[in-house]
Structures are given as C-alpha cells and as structure tokens.
Design a protein around this motif. Structure first.
Motif, short mmCIF file in Angstrom:
data_model
loop_
_atom_site.label_atom_id
_atom_site.label_comp_id
_atom_site.label_asym_id
_atom_site.label_seq_id
_atom_site.Cartn_x
_atom_site.Cartn_y
_atom_site.Cartn_z
N VAL A 571 66.54 -2.56 49.11
CA VAL A 571 67.81 -1.67 49.63
C VAL A 571 68.50 -1.92 49.30
O VAL A 571 69.70 -1.10 48.09
CB VAL A 571 67.94 -1.84 51.19
N ALA A 572 68.82 -3.37 48.72
CA ALA A 572 70.88 -3.96 48.13
C ALA A 572 70.74 -2.72 46.29
O ALA A 572 71.04 -2.44 45.97
CB ALA A 572 70.53 -5.19 47.67
N LEU A 573 69.19 -2.87 46.09
CA LEU A 573 68.84 -2.10 45.32
C LEU A 573 69.15 -0.83 44.99
O LEU A 573 69.72 0.12 43.65
CB LEU A 573 67.44 -2.48 44.01
N TYR A 574 69.27 -0.55 46.15
CA TYR A 574 69.50 1.43 46.43
C TYR A 574 70.69 1.32 46.33
O TYR A 574 71.80 2.55 45.19
CB TYR A 574 68.92 1.35 47.18
N VAL A 575 71.14 0.17 46.37
CA VAL A 575 73.20 0.09 47.00
C VAL A 575 73.85 -0.09 45.59
O VAL A 575 74.71 0.52 45.01
CB VAL A 575 73.79 -0.62 47.99
N THR A 597 85.17 -2.14 36.21
CA THR A 597 84.74 -3.51 36.28
C THR A 597 85.35 -4.43 37.76
O THR A 597 84.34 -4.80 38.72
CB THR A 597 85.33 -4.56 35.74
N LEU A 598 86.17 -3.94 38.18
CA LEU A 598 86.64 -4.28 39.43
C LEU A 598 85.40 -3.73 40.61
O LEU A 598 84.60 -4.43 41.36
CB LEU A 598 87.40 -3.97 40.19
N TYR A 599 85.09 -2.33 40.28
CA TYR A 599 84.49 -1.54 41.27
C TYR A 599 83.04 -2.21 41.36
O TYR A 599 81.81 -1.86 42.36
CB TYR A 599 84.38 -0.25 40.59
N LEU A 600 82.32 -2.33 40.38
CA LEU A 600 81.52 -3.01 39.93
C LEU A 600 81.08 -4.07 40.32
O LEU A 600 79.89 -4.83 40.96
CB LEU A 600 81.13 -3.23 38.03
N GLY A 601 82.41 -5.43 40.71
CA GLY A 601 82.02 -6.32 40.74
C GLY A 601 81.59 -6.38 42.71
O GLY A 601 80.93 -6.99 42.77
N TYR A 602 83.03 -6.03 43.04
CA TYR A 602 82.54 -5.47 44.22
C TYR A 602 81.25 -5.25 44.85
O TYR A 602 80.92 -5.37 46.70
CB TYR A 602 83.94 -4.73 45.39
N SER A 603 81.24 -3.91 44.38
CA SER A 603 79.58 -3.57 44.59
C SER A 603 78.83 -4.33 44.70
O SER A 603 77.72 -4.25 45.46
CB SER A 603 79.44 -2.61 43.81
N LEU A 604 78.02 -5.33 43.12
CA LEU A 604 77.45 -6.58 43.19
C LEU A 604 77.40 -7.70 44.58
O LEU A 604 76.87 -7.76 44.85
CB LEU A 604 77.73 -7.16 41.90
N ILE A 605 78.59 -8.05 44.70
CA ILE A 605 79.13 -9.11 45.83
C ILE A 605 77.99 -8.01 47.32
O ILE A 605 77.27 -8.60 48.01
CB ILE A 605 80.06 -8.94 46.68
N MET A 606 78.69 -6.62 47.87
CA MET A 606 78.37 -6.18 48.28
C MET A 606 76.72 -5.78 48.73
O MET A 606 75.89 -6.38 49.76
CB MET A 606 79.10 -4.91 48.49
N ALA A 607 76.26 -5.85 47.34
CA ALA A 607 74.21 -5.49 47.04
C ALA A 607 73.95 -6.80 47.23
O ALA A 607 73.04 -6.92 48.38
CB ALA A 607 74.25 -4.92 45.15
N LEU A 608 74.60 -8.08 47.03
CA LEU A 608 73.90 -9.68 47.42
C LEU A 608 73.75 -9.29 48.34
O LEU A 608 72.71 -9.81 49.11
CB LEU A 608 75.24 -10.62 46.33
#
Length: 636
Positions: A571-575, A597-608
């Motif tokens: 489900v994290a892959l979907y996010v 870059t900030l958006y992707l970084g914060y999204s990566l933390i949330m997805a993880l």
C-alpha cells in the motif's frame, strides 16, 4: 502562550478534575494545554507572527525575512517545543499592538526605498502564494474569501497578490482586524493549565473580556510615503475601506517606499471561550464528505464480510473432510504428493534475510502503536489544536517509549524462526536503528537543502544532538530491554517438522509481484487498500490456496514470509507512486526543484512508515493463520 505539560502532570490534572466533579457545589471545566486569559478594557496586548508558509511549497521562511516593520523593543523569539521546531514554526513578537475593547486605526512604519533584491523577493513570495500567519491570544488569524458563491475560510493572509491580466504585483500593507470578545462573568471554579504546565483551580477569577475570535481583511493601500514617514509608530490614521481599485493599491517596485498601517475593531460575541476553536475545526461540506466516507466504508466492510464468511466456511469444510478421511485415503493422498503434503515440510522453513524481516516487522509494530495511541489521545482531547506542535511531540515521545514493544516483537519472531535466542542483541540493535536511521539520513539531506535556502524549516544543530540523545538514551535502551523480555517469553513451536532438503518450486506462469502492483492501484484510499491487502495476504496472497485446497497444482509456493509482508506493505507503493504522479503531472503547483525534492523526501518517509506498519499487520495475521491451519490438521 503554549503550555507544555509532562505526562505526570496530565494525570494529576485529570485526577484533580475528577475529584472536583464529585463535589456537588463545584462547577468546573478542564481545558487541556491552554491558559484562559481575561482582559480588562484598555489593556494592551500584542500579536505574534509565525513563519511564512505557502500551500504550493514545503519551504517556510521567517516573517522578518521580508521588509516588514519591526517592534520597537526588537525581534524576540518565543519559546518553542520540539514539535514546533520540527514543523518549521518560528514565532516572533510583532509591532501589532491592540487595546482591549478599543477601536483604533494606527500607523506602523514606512520602509526605506526597496532595493532590487527586496523587490524581487517580495514579488517571488507573493507569486508563490506565501501567507503571513499571525497569532493573538493563541488564536491564528482567520480571513474569509468568496469562491464560486461559497464563503471559504483561511488561516493567515497573503504577502501580496498578482491580479489577473496584470503584470504588476501588489503588497498587502493595510490590515483590518476584527477581534471577537466575550464578556466573562466569574462564576464557579475553573481548572486551567498555567504557563508552567501546572493544573490550577481558580475560584476568584475576575470578570472581563475574553478573546474568542481573530479575523482580518487584508488590503493594499497606496499612501504618500513622504507625509506618512513624519508620523510616529502608533499614531492615528484614517480608516480605509477594502478592497480598493488597483490605481489606489501599493505596487511592489524597486526604490518604492511602503507604508504599513492597521486598524482594529472589537465585536461582542456569544461564543464562549472553550468553544472558540470550533470555527477553525469546521469545514464546509463536512456532512457530504462524512456521508461519502461512511458509505464507502459500509460497502467495503460488507463485501469483505461476505468474502470472509465464504473463506471460513471453505476452510472448515476442507479441514473437516481431511479429518474424516480414513487411513487408506490419507495414504493414497500421501502417495500422490498433492495438497498439504507438497508444502508441509517446507512451510515453516527459515526465509532469506530473516533478521531484516524481524527488524521490519518490529519497527512496523512500533509505528502502528504510535499511530493508534496518538489517535486515541487526540480523540480524547489531550492533544488540543491550541497546543502547537504537541501532536508531533507526542508522536515522537510515544515512538521512543514503544521501543520496548518493538524489541520484544522482533526478538520473539527471531526466536521463532531460529529456534534459539542466539543473536538477539543484534536484532534489537537493528530494530532500534533501522527506521530512525533511514529517517535521520533523509532529514539530514533535506535539512542541508533548507539551510541553503535560509528557511525556518531547517533544524538547528542543537536539535540534532537533542534527537540523537533521545534516540540513544531512551529508544535504544528500551528496545534492548524489550528484546531481553522477548528471550524470556515462551517460544512459539511449529506444528510440523521442516525437511532438511527444500523442495523445488515450479516456475509460475505470471510474475508473483504482478498481483501486488495491480492491487496497489485500487482507488479505495489508504484504509480500504490496507483492508484489501490484509485479506489478500491471507487469501489471494496464496496462503490458503497455495497449500492445496483448490489450486495447489498451480500455486504451490512455500516461500511466503516476505510475500506476506510486502503483499500488505505494498500500500506504501501506492502512496509513493501517487506522490510521483503528482510531481510529474502537476509540477506547476510546486515552486522549483527544491520544493519537489522536499515533497518527495517527506513522501518517502511517509511511504516507508506505511509500508512497515501495514506489512507488519499482514505478516502477523498470515503467520497466525498458517500456524492455526497446520495445527488443525493431523499430519504424520
């Protein structure tokens, strides 16, 4: 003023309220994390300013990074908690001063001629839709705008604006404040939280005015800079009717002098002080959204219930049929090597990278526990919106102390897989460092970017050392203690023996990850996707049919450990893919590569975090199901 209260004082305050409520002569209410101020008429109060923020970027900036008027006593920062600093808040004093229940229109200052850099910076902030966030008596300023015939409320007001069809930018330099006050009459006892975090009972509270609303109408006014500069700060000026024509608005240009003024109007309100945050929590169209959410949830849970009932009936029927077989039929089934016998000797075989699996499941349980407890505390009102940053601070504290559960779960799974406690210390160490370490690395990289942009979102070096101290002095020891408890807990024995030689897995007709990716595109939202994946990890995830009840000749894969984790965790892959899709197809909404870059970084933390927590749920449910399944059948 934001009150900071430790957990012990929360408990003492709650007990105090409970004892007071039992007394028949006491009328009281408790307001967690706040301090009720009652002002006498004419009393001077000052507004504060927070960081400049934008809905189109993740980069906050200091209010005084722009050429605004500064207070006579100089800029002073307010005390901030851990959550406020992590969120990029920087609360400073401001020159805006009010006198309670006194309507007035005042002059602030006239700037020096704008330099080229200042003019360009103002234009950039205005075009990036940056908002000024002001606070009065702990209430954020609110403004109302009309869009498509609907009245929309916002917090903060824009730095400036660029009218449609115009190449000029205009600055907001005049503010019309509207302060809602409620006349308070002292009556009964009031339990409040003082500024040092101690619960107090006030019996003789004086009558006066309480601030229950803070609104603003921003506008741009062009004034004679030469004439206005002769005035002193807080001299009276004429009132202004907003909005004005563009010809009468203040443009942002090089060598232009900008005059800042404001006016205040006090309005009597029937809103009581405990209900003053209701206006900020109210959303237009909430009934429609709640109806849609409840409707979707009912449909999903209803369909899931039907599938689950059919699933249980099928399992029970097959188990009953297997138990009722005579010895001759069972012997014939053993000779055919179909169904159960294909995987019975390999189903509990140790997976590859078993230590990493234990660590990821343990971290997922820690994140899940943090989320659940935070939601419960927020629902009970202990995390009030008036306490800025307390939500994030509470989440960090909960995560640190839930390390003991993560250590216990990780080492317990490790013992189950290995059959021994040897190596449990390394499992506990990795559990305490895996997810926080990844988050720390990502935040460090993003922090260097924010430092380069001189953003208030950049964490100071002192906070890095504070977080490291909390990490290694609280989380790591508690995780090791949890691991030690895991070694002393009763072991989970497998119901079947594992063969020495693993059975070869036949080649599939389709990639096993195809189902995971296909399922990840379901547009049900995070909650509904996770429900689907949990069922998938047990049913479609090949943990029933793979063992021979229906499609065992086709799906006879015994390597289920990691598939159980990733079937639910995908489900994290979907996010994350949704975040990438947002960047690719809507780059217009982000101001430059830094924001992306900030958006992707914060999204990566949330997805993880989502992957670990949802993957842990799917793995543990799958393990319980398989253990129960093979325990229910007598296999020689």
């Amino acid at each position: 003023m934001v009150a900071k209260m430790p957990a012990s004082q929360w408990i003492s305050a709650s007990l105090l309220v409970l004892l007071l409520s039992l007394h028949p002569g006491v009328r009281a209410f408790y307001l967690p994390g706040t301090f009720m101020h009652t002002y006498t008429p004419g009393k001077e109060i000052s507004a504060k300013v927070n960081s400049l923020t934008s809905i189109e970027t993740e980069v906050p900036f200091s209010y005084y990074s722009l050429p605004y008027c500064k207070p006579p006593e100089g800029v002073k920062k307010s005390a901030e908690n851990l959550g406020e600093i992590l969120m990029g808040d920087q609360i400073d004093n401001s020159p805006y001063r009010f006198h309670v229940n006194v309507n007035e229109s005042l002059y602030l200052c006239t700037t020096d001629p704008l330099t080229k850099e200042q003019a360009e910076l103002l234009k950039k902030r205005a075009r990036n839709l940056y908002q000024v966030n002001m606070i009065l008596d702990n209430l954020p300023v609110m403004r109302f705008t009309e869009q498509n015939g609907m009245l929309i409320q916002w917090t903060g007001f824009p730095v400036g604006y660029n009218p449609t069809g115009s190449n000029e930018d205009y600055i907001i330099n005049h503010l019309k404040f509207r302060v809602l006050v409620h006349q308070y009459q002292a009556q009964g006892d009031v339990v409040v939280t003082s500024e040092d975090g101690v619960a107090l009972v006030e019996s003789d509270r004086k009558s006066g005015f309480q601030i229950v609303g803070f609104e603003v109408v921003p506008c741009s006014v062009r004034r004679d800079a030469e004439a206005m500069s002769k005035l002193k700060m807080y001299d009276k000026v004429d009132s202004v009717n907003c909005p004005l024509e563009l010809e009468k608005s203040q443009q942002i240009r090089e060598n232009e002098r900008i005059t800042f003024t404001y006016e205040v109007e006090y309005v009597q309100s029937n809103i009581r002080w405990p209900s003053r945050w209701d206006a900020y929590l109210k959303m237009d169209g909430a009934k429609v959204h709640w109806f849609s959410i409840m409707n979707s949830m009912m449909v999903v849970f209803f369909l899931a219930g039907i599938v689950f009932v059919i699933f249980l009936r099928t399992v029970r029927r097959d188990l009953t049929r297997y138990e009722e077989m005579d010895k001759e039929a069972q012997a014939q089934m053993n000779e055919e090597l179909s169904g159960w016998k294909l995987v019975v000797g390999d189903v509990f075989r140790e997976p590859c990278c078993s230590k990493l699996l234990c660590v990821m499941v343990a971290d997922g349980i820690q994140i899940l526990g943090m989320a659940v407890v935070t939601i419960v505390f927020a629902a009970l009102g202990f995390l009030s919106p008036a306490s800025r940053g307390m939500l994030l601070t509470g989440m960090i504290i909960l995560y640190l102390f839930l390390g003991i559960i993560a250590g216990y779960v990780g080492v317990r799974i490790w013992r189950t897989i290995k059959g021994t406690s040897e190596g449990w210390k390394s499992v506990a160490w990795l559990t305490s460092c895996f997810f926080p370490g990844i988050v720390f690395i990502i935040l460090t990289v993003l922090n260097f970017i924010l430092w380069g942009k001189k953003s208030t979102g950049a964490l100071p070096i002192s906070l890095f050392f504070t977080l490291l101290t909390l990490w290694f002095c609280i989380s790591v020891p508690l995780t090791l203690i949890g691991g030690l408890l895991g070694t002393r807990a009763a072991s989970i024995d497998y119901p079947v023996r594992t063969n020495q030689i693993p059975r070869e897995i036949p080649e599939r007709k389709f990639p096993s990850w195809l189902l995971v990716l296909g399922a990840g595109t379901l547009p049900f939202g995070t909650l509904f996707i996770e429900l689907f994946f949990i069922l998938s990890s047990i049913w479609l995830g090949r943990f029933y049919y793979v063992f021979g009840f229906l499609f065992s000749p086709l799906l006879d894969d015994w390597k289920w450990w990691w598939k159980a984790f990733f079937a639910s965790g995908s489900v994290a892959l979907y996010v994350f893919l949704y975040s990438v899709n947002y960047l690719v197809f809507d780059l217009r909404s982000l101001s430059g590569p830094v924001a992306a870059t900030l958006y992707l970084g914060y999204s990566l933390i949330m997805a993880l975090a989502i992957m670990l927590s949802t993957g842990a749920i799917g793995f543990l449910l799958s393990f319980y199901f398989i253990h129960y399944l093979f325990s229910s059948v007598k296999i020689d």
